[in-house]
Write an enzyme that holds these catalytic residues in place. Structure first.
Site, PDB file in Angstrom:
ATOM      1  N   PRO A 112      -7.924  30.674   4.800  1.00 34.96           N
ATOM      2  CA  PRO A 112      -6.923  31.742   4.817  1.00 34.96           C
ATOM      3  C   PRO A 112      -7.530  33.099   4.483  1.00 34.96           C
ATOM      4  CG  PRO A 112      -6.829  30.622   2.722  1.00 34.96           C
ATOM      5  CD  PRO A 112      -7.896  29.914   3.526  1.00 34.96           C
ATOM      6  N   CYS A 246      -1.388  30.455  -3.833  1.00 37.65           N
ATOM      7  CA  CYS A 246      -0.138  29.853  -3.354  1.00 37.65           C
ATOM      8  C   CYS A 246       0.636  29.155  -4.462  1.00 37.65           C
ATOM      9  CB  CYS A 246      -0.414  28.878  -2.207  1.00 37.65           C
ATOM     10  SG  CYS A 246      -1.630  27.605  -2.607  1.00 37.65           S
ATOM     11  N   MET A 549      17.202 -35.557 -13.464  1.00 35.99           N
ATOM     12  CA  MET A 549      16.139 -34.664 -13.938  1.00 35.99           C
ATOM     13  C   MET A 549      16.177 -33.328 -13.202  1.00 35.99           C
ATOM     14  SD  MET A 549      12.846 -37.033 -14.911  1.00 35.99           S
ATOM     15  CE  MET A 549      12.855 -38.180 -13.544  1.00 35.99           C
TER      16      MET A 549
END
EC number: 1.2.1.10
Length: 891
Positions: A112, A246, A549
């Site tokens: 940038p 930023c 059982m």
């Protein structure tokens, strides 16, 4: 050679590609030497590069860009100097894995205009550290500064031994060249830092991309915050490089009770509070045609005021707009990348967080947010803020510009100048970008065998007359309330009295639930659980065969954990250790004791139970070691009067248990011996036990022991498709479970005894089809084979023994002979096959079945035919007709 057009760009990519191929073979030592030299050179050039960036871009502050350049070199080097990025990253001898790093290749670096040199330094260094090459597409407004930074790093790298074309750049950037670079077939990754348009283009290129999202950082200041620190931090951050970072603060949201104090602190420390027309004028200059006005980006506060048509002192740090609207109609609510700041009043902390949420969602989702509070005494607020904010960086009491890039105000937040915003911001990552994002990791996974186990009840009492002795342990353990679970026959015939009389004599209160039926149902189990909940036993004693059982085990779970959902208990698993549903911890309220009165089920020592949903008729085999009884009592006196049919069905059930356990994919040297010993005892004593009954107590006892030993084997090795199909036959046609197994076992052996099956069950220790060999081993162990017999002959002799044994015990020759009507069977065989495939036992079978194969086994067993590999029912039905036709023709 300068790059000003596509042809020159293609030539550059070719040179860089060659350099990267060479660099990919460098060792970690060589790479680290280059990384260090490049970082030193970048740090040394921090001032001239900063001056060049400001002069060319017209943005920012030289002194602050010096800091960014220094950060991009020194902090990045310090953070990653010892990180392994080449070759073998790690080895785990225990689990047999090796992790190897490979470079990605050529990276396209988008830079940038706001951070032209520091971003270039950062991306160059992490590319060098990871043996990648990088080609920069700089912003036209700062191209010379970006390319100079890249060149300084490149020259230092070359001097340290790197290939000469490892870093490249576009000299005259344009949209055309940027797109050509991003779409070039030799570009392997795009590392994009820039405006939303460029980042979106990177993600739309069809190439892997790591991009960043827009920032619109809100700051919440609550009433517990240190106001002086909060204001100082915001001013320091917001004025850093004139706000072009930023992550920098775009809005402050202040709780009402301290709003005036915060406002005054800003006003007295360089903040200019806009009034009336000034506020409107700055609002008008922030946005241009609905987007951020590039003229204000990176400019000092006084110049922005001039653009708005009024003047402020040159030492003004930031322009503050006190606003109320939190939506896109308010210019101050947007990302401004300049020393301009929105200020909102909130009625309380929750309202402040809600406003911050809206600001983030409006334009900075995924990026950064900040909270000023008493972090030591307000952990709940820190947690609340962290959960509410959809940002990758949530900073507490930290200047956002400096804090967001990491390693300055928190030393576990990775240093970076490319800040991922996650899926919220349309990014592929949600953290600070570093070297780990620029390598491909290869995992070498060596074959490893599963950890196995051999789990039993804590105590197993056996031999005739062991019942009262075993019950003495119940008494000495201090149990006071015993619930006996049995069936009506055993209760009416005094079997339960043998337990209650001993316990009552010792002062133990007893209650008997005797409503269990064959194939226990959920409704009966729930009824027993209700009795348990009212009686509150500290020991549950299951008395009977498999049905009591099984019922007692499920009652035990429902008593211990009434919140349990049966549907979750019945959920299938591939690996009992990795199942989605984890059985709850048992034994907190009551101990489980199993007293077996039949010889076959093995349930007294297993983690299994079978229960039928009476609403659907579906049988559910449940499995978890939490269901294993704490004690098993195997007293052969309880089976002396067992009827012949029960002896036969139970005995063949035990034979099937041992057979399936021995060929299971989970079979081990621990379970093998028990499976073989059980079969040996059953071969020797089952016929006598059947014919002579109580007149041969030794035979009855040996079969009783064999059934429990087989139970131990399959409790640990599990079962197979014989049981899968038997469960479904029993459920649909009410065939006794042992009989169903007896009907199926021979055809299951024929099916499994195949060294080239359609599919082999996937289990690490089961490395090749072994069932055929293991069936032959059973024949050897039982003395059925003769010297020189081949495997096929041994299996045939094993099958012959089983067929003879079944005939001797009065077992029908087919499912049809067992009383199942043909029309009824054929109407259900497809569902039986699919349900059997879905049975929990199927996963341990040595041959992974197709549903059609299970159907064939069921059909063959129904009609009393031998299963033959590859022969379908249609073929078998056609064969006699074909033979008859041929005979007629011959005649």
């Amino acid at each position: 050679m300068a790059v000003t057009n596509v042809a020159e760009l293609n030539a550059l990519v070719e040179r860089v590609k060659k350099a990267q191929r060479e660099y990919a073979s460098f060792t970690q030592e060589q790479v680290d030497k280059i990384f260090r030299a490049a970082a030193l050179a970048a740090a040394d050039a921090r001032i001239p590069l900063a001056k060049m960036a400001v002069a060319e871009s017209g943005m920012g502050i030289v002194e602050d860009k010096v800091i960014k350049n220094h950060f991009a070199s020194e902090y990045i080097y310090n953070a990653y100097k010892d990180e392994k990025t080449c070759g073998v990253l790690s080895e785990d001898d225990t689990f047999g894995t090796i992790t190897i790093a490979e470079p990605i290749g050529i990276i396209c670096g988008i830079v940038p205009t706001t951070n032209p040199t520091s971003t270039a330094i950062f991306k160059s260094l992490i590319s060098l550290k990871t043996r990648n090459a990088i080609i920069f597409s700089p912003h036209p407004r700062a191209k010379d500064a970006t390319n100079k930074a890249a060149d300084i790093v490149l020259q230092a790298a070359i001097a340290a031994g790197a290939p000469k074309d490892l870093i490249g750049w576009i000299d005259q950037p344009s949209v055309e060249l940027s797109n050509a670079l991003m779409h070039h077939p030799d570009i392997n990754l795009i590392l994009a830092t820039g405006g939303p348009g460029m980042v979106k283009a990177a993600y739309s290129s069809g190439k892997p991309a790591i991009g960043v999202g827009a920032g619109n950082t809100p700051v919440v200041i609550d009433e517990t915050a240190d106001i002086k620190r909060a204001v100082a931090s915001v001013l320091m951050s917001k004025t850093f490089d004139n706000g072009v970072i930023c992550a920098s603060e775009q809005s402050v949201v202040v709780v009402d009770s301290v709003y005036d104090a915060v406002r005054e602190r800003f006003a007295t420390h360089g903040g200019y509070l806009l009034q009336g027309k000034e506020l409107k004028a700055v609002q008008d200059v922030i946005l241009k045609n609905g987007a951020l006005n590039a003229a204000i980006v990176g400019q000092p506060a006084y110049k922005i005021a001039e653009l708005a048509g009024f003047s402020v002192p040159e030492n003004t740090k930031i322009l503050i707009g006190e606003v109320t609207v939190v939506d896109e109609s308010e210019p101050f609510a947007h990302e401004k990348l300049s020393p301009t700041l929105a200020m909102y009043r909130a009625k309380d902390f929750e309202d402040a967080v809600e406003k911050a949420e809206k600001l983030v969602a409006m334009g900075g989702i995924g990026h950064t947010s900040c909270l000023y509070t008493d972090q030591d005494n307000q952990p709940a607020r820190v947690s609340y803020f962290g959960q509410k904010m959809k940002t990758a960086r949530i900073l507490i009491n930290t200047p956002a510009s400096q804090g967001g890039i990491g390693d300055l105000y928190n030393f576990k937040l990775a240093p970076s100048l490319t800040l991922g915003c996650g899926s919220w911001g349309g990014n592929s990552i949600s953290e600070n970008v570093g070297p780990k994002h620029l390598i491909n990791k290869k995992t070498v996974a060596k074959r490893a065998e599963n950890m196995l186990w051999h789990k039993l009840p804590k105590s197993i009492y056996f031999r005739r007359g062991s019942l009262p002795i075993a019950l003495d342990e119940v008494i000495t353990d201090g149990h006071k309330r015993a619930l006996i679970v049995t069936d009506r026959f055993l209760f009416n015939n005094g079997y339960a009295d043998q337990i209650t009389s001993v316990l009552k004599a010792a002062g133990v209160e007893t209650e008997v639930f005797f409503e269990v039926e064959a194939d226990p149902t959920l409704s009966i189990v729930r009824k027993g659980a209700e009795l348990a909940n009212s009686f509150k036993p500290d020991v549950i004693i299951a008395l009977g065969g498999g049905s009591p059982m099984d019922a007692a085990k499920i009652m035990w779970v429902m008593y211990e954990h009434p919140e349990t959902h049966f549907e979750e208990l019945a959920l299938r698993f591939m690996d009992i250790r990795k199942r989605i549903y984890k059985f709850p911890k048992m034994g907190v309220k009551a101990k489980m004791i199993a007293v077996t009165t039949t010889s076959g089920t093995g349930s007294e020592v297993t983690p299994f139970a079978v229960v039928t949903d009476d609403a659907t008729g579906q049988k559910y085999p449940l499995a978890d070691y939490a269901l294993t009884p704490d004690m098993a009592i195997v007293d052969a006196n309880l089976v002396m009067d067992m009827p012949k049919s029960l002896c036969a069905f139970g005995g063949l059930d035990a034979v099937t248990h041992a057979m399936e356990a021995y060929v299971s994919v989970l079979a081990s040297e621990f379970s093998d011996g028990q499976a073989l010993q059980a079969l040996k005892l059953l071969k020797e004593y089952l016929p006598a036990s059947y014919h002579e009954g109580s007149k041969n107590p030794v035979a009855r006892e040996r079969v009783h022991s064999a059934a429990t030993i087989a139970g131990i084997a399959f409790a640990n090795a599990f079962l197979g498709v014989c049981h899968s199909m038997a469960h479904k036959l029993g459920s649909q046609f009410h065939i006794p479970h042992g009989l169903a197994n007896a009907l199926l076992i021979c055809n299951v052996i024929r099916y499994n005894a195949n060294d080239n099956p359609t599919k082999q069950t996937a289990f690490s220790q089961y490395d090749r089809p072994q069932a055929r060999r293991r069936y032959a081993e059973i024949a050897d162990h039982l003395g059925l084979s003769a010297p020189g017999d081949r495997t096929a002959a041994k299996i045939e002799k094993l099958l012959a023994w089983l067929e003879t044994l079944k005939a001797e015990l009065g077992i029908p020759k087919s499912i049809r002979e067992a009383g199942v009507q043909e029309a009824d069977f054929l109407a259900n065989v497809d569902k039986l096959s699919e349900d059997a495939f879905d049975d929990q036992c199927t996963g341990a079978n040595p041959r992974y079945p197709l549903i059609s194969e299970l159907k064939q086994i069921l059909l063959d067993t129904y009609y009393g035919r031998d299963y033959v590999e590859g022969e379908t029912a249609a073929k078998k039905e056609a064969a006699p007709a074909k033979a008859e036709k041929k005979a007629k023709k011959s005649a």
